[in-house]
Design an enzyme around this catalytic site. Structure first.
Site, PDB file in Angstrom:
ATOM      1  N   CYS A  54       0.386   1.749   7.240  1.00 16.50           N
ATOM      2  CA  CYS A  54      -0.220   1.953   5.923  1.00 16.50           C
ATOM      3  C   CYS A  54      -1.589   2.613   6.050  1.00 16.50           C
ATOM      4  O   CYS A  54      -1.976   3.416   5.202  1.00 16.50           O
ATOM      5  CB  CYS A  54      -0.337   0.632   5.174  1.00 16.50           C
ATOM      6  SG  CYS A  54       1.257   0.020   4.563  1.00 16.50           S
ATOM      7  N   GLU A 104       0.835  -1.202   0.000  1.00 17.89           N
ATOM      8  CA  GLU A 104       0.000   0.000   0.000  1.00 17.89           C
ATOM      9  C   GLU A 104       0.873   1.256   0.000  1.00 17.89           C
ATOM     10  O   GLU A 104       0.599   2.238  -0.704  1.00 17.89           O
ATOM     11  CB  GLU A 104      -0.918   0.005   1.230  1.00 17.89           C
ATOM     12  CG  GLU A 104      -1.825  -1.212   1.345  1.00 17.89           C
ATOM     13  CD  GLU A 104      -1.231  -2.314   2.193  1.00 17.89           C
ATOM     14  OE1 GLU A 104      -2.009  -2.997   2.881  1.00 17.89           O
ATOM     15  OE2 GLU A 104       0.014  -2.485   2.186  1.00 17.89           O
ATOM     16  N   CYS A 147      -1.875  -2.484   7.519  1.00 14.23           N
ATOM     17  CA  CYS A 147      -1.336  -2.397   8.876  1.00 14.23           C
ATOM     18  C   CYS A 147      -1.549  -0.975   9.383  1.00 14.23           C
ATOM     19  O   CYS A 147      -2.037  -0.104   8.654  1.00 14.23           O
ATOM     20  CB  CYS A 147       0.151  -2.745   8.880  1.00 14.23           C
ATOM     21  SG  CYS A 147       1.176  -1.525   8.030  1.00 14.23           S
TER      22      CYS A 147
END
Length: 335
Positions: free
Chosen positions: A297, A268, A294
């Site tokens: 990101c 990402e 996560c």
């Protein structure tokens, strides 16, 4: 489209194939493969030998071998007619194509016997008893042998051929009209289209961790893609570029232990950075990613103005998920 033709002795299978050939269908007979094998062995090309060699090849290479060999010869976007389909495994293999239709050609036994007498081939049955006996030989319970009755039961369309050639031709032409568009492969929806691209993007991953891919999209146009791995110009993680990943896979660190810094970028993250690098605004875009983001990101996604995240697999990071929700970024997991 691929039309498979099955039926009993003298029902008109080859005639249907000829009609389709005149409609620019390419014709492949599974028996041609058997004839070639018999010729290679210098054995007589007789119906009994064709049955025997077909059973032998199915026994050795699997009951769908003739279908597999024939499919290797076709090209995308063309129309084909397949004949001499005699085993249900062949039908099941052909159905995997998605654009396959099996039709059954039928005619009364008395009509078929008269046709056999008229064509007067040496091996053809001459009496009703001989006809029924011959057909019985092509119907067994052996999964590697010929099973014409079982194949016939798998047909989706039945054409009765008990009239003139013109009448049969009309039926075949109508069949093609009725099924031409029905047999076209369905396209993936936009979500699965972009997720499939993300799945391909992740194959470029150069990280020792699980491969992940991401695609940034706005108005159904791809802005950028990203996969996880080391930054540009840095030795790939798969070549020892990231000390932390190497240590973890050597058993020196546990998963989740970041006492050594990880220099790999997430998918990402890379997708967002690549958009910025190329001057593409990410405001109002959607992010397709193979894993939910996560925490790090998620923060980047929020600040990049991404309005929706579509993921394939849930990543165990509740903080990142909560951040997206609090910031009003939509999150969906494809089923």
């Amino acid at each position: 489209m691929i039309i498979g033709v099955t039926g009993s002795y003298a029902s008109g299978k080859d005639t249907v194939a000829e009609i389709l050939k005149k409609m620019n269908f390419y014709h492949f007979s599974f028996s041609d493969i058997l004839r070639e094998e018999l010729q290679r062995r210098r054995d007589p090309v007789t119906r009994d030998n064709l049955i025997a060699i077909g059973n032998e090849l199915r026994e050795i290479y699997g009951p769908d071998i003739l279908a597999r060999l024939t499919l290797e010869k076709i090209k995308d976007g063309e129309n084909y007619v397949f004949t001499s389909i005699r085993n249900p495994a062949e039908v099941h293999r052909l159905k995997e194509q998605g654009n396959f239709l099996l039709i059954k050609v039928v005619a009364p036994a008395a009509v078929r016997l008269e046709r056999l007498k008229k064509r007067n081939r040496e091996e053809d049955p001459k009496t009703m008893k001989d006809l029924l006996q011959k057909e019985g030989l092509e119907n067994t319970a052996n999964p590697n042998a010929q099973q014409l009755d079982t194949v016939a039961k798998l047909a989706r369309v039945t054409i009765t051929n008990d009239g003139s050639l013109e009448k049969l031709q009309g039926k075949v032409e109508q069949l093609v009209k009725d099924w031409l568009f029905k047999l076209q492969s369905s396209r993936p929806d936009w979500d699965h289209y972009f997720m499939n691209i993300a799945e391909q993007v992740k194959m470029r991953c150069n990280c020792l961790s699980a491969k992940k891919g991401a695609v940034l999209v706005r108005d159904k146009i791809i802005l950028s893609t990203g996969y996880n791995g080391t930054p540009k110009g840095i030795t790939h993680c798969t070549e020892g570029g990231c000390v932390r990943c190497t240590s973890r896979h050597l058993g020196k660190l546990k998963s989740g232990d970041y006492s050594e810094p990880c220099i790999c970028c997430h998918a990402e993250e890379n997708a967002i950075v690549q958009a910025a690098y190329n001057g593409a605004s990410t405001k109002g875009s959607a992010l397709y990613t193979t894993f939910t983001p996560c925490t790090t990101c998620a923060k980047m996604i929020i600040n990049a103005g991404v309005t929706e995240v579509i993921a394939k697999v849930m990543y165990p990071d509740d903080v990142g998920t909560k951040l997206l929700k609090e910031a009003g970024v939509g999150l969906r997991v494809l089923g």
